[in-house]
Design a protein around this motif. Structure first.
Motif, short mmCIF file in Angstrom:
data_model
loop_
_atom_site.label_atom_id
_atom_site.label_comp_id
_atom_site.label_asym_id
_atom_site.label_seq_id
_atom_site.Cartn_x
_atom_site.Cartn_y
_atom_site.Cartn_z
N GLN A 59 0.96 -1.22 -0.02
CA GLN A 59 -0.03 0.07 -0.11
C GLN A 59 0.69 1.33 0.21
N ALA A 60 1.99 1.20 0.72
CA ALA A 60 2.75 2.38 0.70
C ALA A 60 3.60 2.83 -0.95
N ARG A 61 3.71 1.64 -1.54
CA ARG A 61 4.24 1.38 -3.08
C ARG A 61 2.99 2.34 -3.93
N GLN A 62 1.77 1.98 -3.39
CA GLN A 62 0.63 2.50 -4.35
C GLN A 62 0.39 3.78 -3.75
N ARG A 65 7.43 6.14 -9.10
CA ARG A 65 7.78 4.82 -8.96
C ARG A 65 9.06 4.41 -9.81
N PRO A 66 9.76 3.18 -9.32
CA PRO A 66 10.94 2.74 -10.18
C PRO A 66 10.71 2.71 -11.62
N LYS A 67 11.37 3.44 -12.42
CA LYS A 67 11.04 3.33 -13.97
C LYS A 67 11.29 1.88 -14.38
N GLY A 68 11.99 1.08 -14.20
CA GLY A 68 12.21 -0.33 -14.65
C GLY A 68 10.86 -0.96 -14.53
N MET A 100 1.97 -5.85 -11.18
CA MET A 100 1.81 -6.38 -9.58
C MET A 100 2.66 -5.70 -8.73
N PHE A 101 4.05 -5.98 -9.21
CA PHE A 101 5.21 -5.41 -8.27
C PHE A 101 4.97 -3.60 -8.44
N ALA A 102 4.29 -3.04 -9.50
CA ALA A 102 4.37 -1.73 -9.64
C ALA A 102 3.18 -1.10 -8.54
N ILE A 136 7.95 -0.15 -13.76
CA ILE A 136 6.90 0.64 -14.44
C ILE A 136 6.85 0.51 -15.98
N ASN A 137 7.86 0.55 -16.53
CA ASN A 137 8.31 0.27 -17.99
C ASN A 137 7.78 -1.27 -18.24
N SER A 138 8.28 -2.14 -17.37
CA SER A 138 7.98 -3.53 -17.70
C SER A 138 6.59 -3.50 -17.63
#
Ligand code: SF4
Ligand code: SF4
Lengths: 177, 244
Positions: B99-102, B109-112, B213-215, B114-116
């Motif tokens: 939830q903190a990532r969200q 958020r980390p570009k790698g 999911m990781f994003a 998000i790009n994936s």
């Protein structure tokens, strides 16, 4: 899927559990005869599969298959292991998160666990684990090899082709060819 | 992102940890911490960014939302759940991390990652490496032909593609078709022996990875899961098989 309220018309399965079933039923006729030099192997318990998936039961299935394939005496477990094992540090998107130093700091404990077993091979039945542990082996200089389980099953069955040995060390490059 | 519960609004009295507790069964036990430290002692991410799971939970409990929602540590924790596993109260710290990532604006958020996620959204196979279904199929056929012609006893090796009514729909991580296609071959051989060729790859939703999911991008994550489910159902497969 639960999260999104999806009720699929199919089941979800992991190939690790199928390997175990096929070995048990004699469909995959694996044995460790090829391992005449008693090459040692250890394993990584993928979090996704074990702690977050099917628990110790699948970790046991994984070990069952490995022992059949490499020989019971040639498998050296890590400590801790199964559901209590450490994450390798390659999960949760960390391989793409852009913090390689943090990722390797995280993986230090995994590297030490592996080094302690003394095994020159780690079986990593997960893509993230495979990439991460491969990187740890190089970064920390321990030099152990990281292999997929399918490579060893095929090797044991005598059907592993010449080009399918990328992750095997020199000692097993030509084994059974 | 449309869920306002995930955006704590202090003026309305809601703190971050309360908003997360609302999302979890039993509130995720988030307020039951005994401060025993078992989580942190066994967390490989302890010490990074001067953070550890117990401290993270504590900061959240104290309402220090600014720290919780801005520390890059949430991208270093792998959400591996070891902390929950060893915690006497089974406190779900990784859910708090998610939830903190969200709470991070998507563009920060980390570009790698998000790009994936974005790349995967743009192709029907949902390959985070951007391999199209045609590429995938082409590589498979190419490797297959080579094996058939060069390996003794493999002349008739088959790789079923988009076949209807098979028992298993096999997922494939993009890494193999894109960077090391020969690694797929042992898997095919084993699948054929194990199932008696009763499996298939699919051109839709074939890629096993899911970076959305990781994003912590719920909407995209759901979209990808739904395409994959549909792909398996459209082919009438009974079992969705992961290679890990
Ligand atoms: S989920 Fe995160 S905080 Fe918990 S043990 Fe794993 S890395 Fe540490
Ligand atoms: S293990 Fe659980 S109870 Fe103990 S400090 Fe960590 S979160 Fe609190």
């Amino acid at each position: 899927m639960q999260k999104f309220g999806i009720e699929p018309k199919f089941e979800i399965e992991s190939i690790i559990r199928l390997y175990a079933r096929w070995v048990r039923e004699g469909v995959l006729k694996v044995n460790s005869d090829w391992n005449v030099n008693n090459v040692k192997f250890t394993v990584q318990d993928p979090c996704q599969l074990v702690r977050k998936g099917y628990g110790d039961a699948v970790a046991d299935e994984l070990r069952y298959v490995i022992k059949k394939v490499v020989g019971e005496e040639n498998f050296i477990d890590t400590w801790p292991n199964k559901s209590n094992n450490y994450c390798c540090g390659g999960g949760g998107g960390s391989l793409q998160a852009g913090y390689p130093e943090a990722r390797r700091y995280y993986g230090k404990i995994k590297n030490e666990q592996i080094v302690k077993t003394g095994a020159p091979y780690v079986i990593a039945p997960c893509h993230n684990c495979h990439s991460q542990i491969h990187d740890l082996s190089e970064y920390y200089g321990a030099g152990y090899h990281v292999v997929h389980l399918w490579t060893l099953i095929a090797l044991s069955l005598g059907i592993l082709g010449e080009n399918e040995r990328e992750y095997l060390g020199e000692d097993l490059r030509n084994c059974g060819l | 992102m449309s869920d306002s519960k995930q955006h704590p609004d202090k003026e309305c009295g809601g703190s971050f940890i309360e908003s997360v507790a609302e999302l979890l069964p039993e509130g995720g036990n988030l307020n039951m911490c005994l401060t025993c430290g078992a989580c942190s002692a066994g967390c490989p991410a302890t010490g990074l960014e001067d953070m550890d799971p117990r401290k993270f939970l504590r900061l959240a409990a104290l309402g220090m939302d600014e720290e919780i929602t801005t520390t890059p540590w949430v991208w270093m924790c792998t959400m591996c759940q070891r902390c929950t596993y060893v915690c006497p109260m089974q406190i779900n710290i990784p859910q708090l991390v998610y939830q903190a990532r969200q709470a991070w604006p998507r563009e920060d958020r980390p570009k790698g990652i998000i790009n994936s996620c974005d790349v995967a959204l743009r192709n029907p196979g949902h390959s985070a490496m951007g391999a199209s279904s045609e590429d995938f199929k082409f590589v498979v056929e190419d490797v297959l032909e080579e094996v058939q012609s060069e390996q003794e006893g493999m002349e008739k090796l088959k790789v079923p593609f988009d076949e209807l009514g098979k028992t298993y729909y096999l997922n494939q991580n993009s890494r193999e078709p894109v960077t090391e296609p020969d690694e797929m071959v042992p898997l095919w051989k084993i699948m054929n022996i194990g199932t008696g060729e009763d499996w298939t790859y699919g051109s839709n939703g074939w890629a096993a990875e899911n970076y959305c999911m990781f994003a912590a991008d719920d909407e995209s994550w759901e979209k990808i899961v739904r395409t994959k489910v549909k792909a398996v159902e459209d082919l009438g497969a009974k079992i969705w098989l992961n290679t890990e």
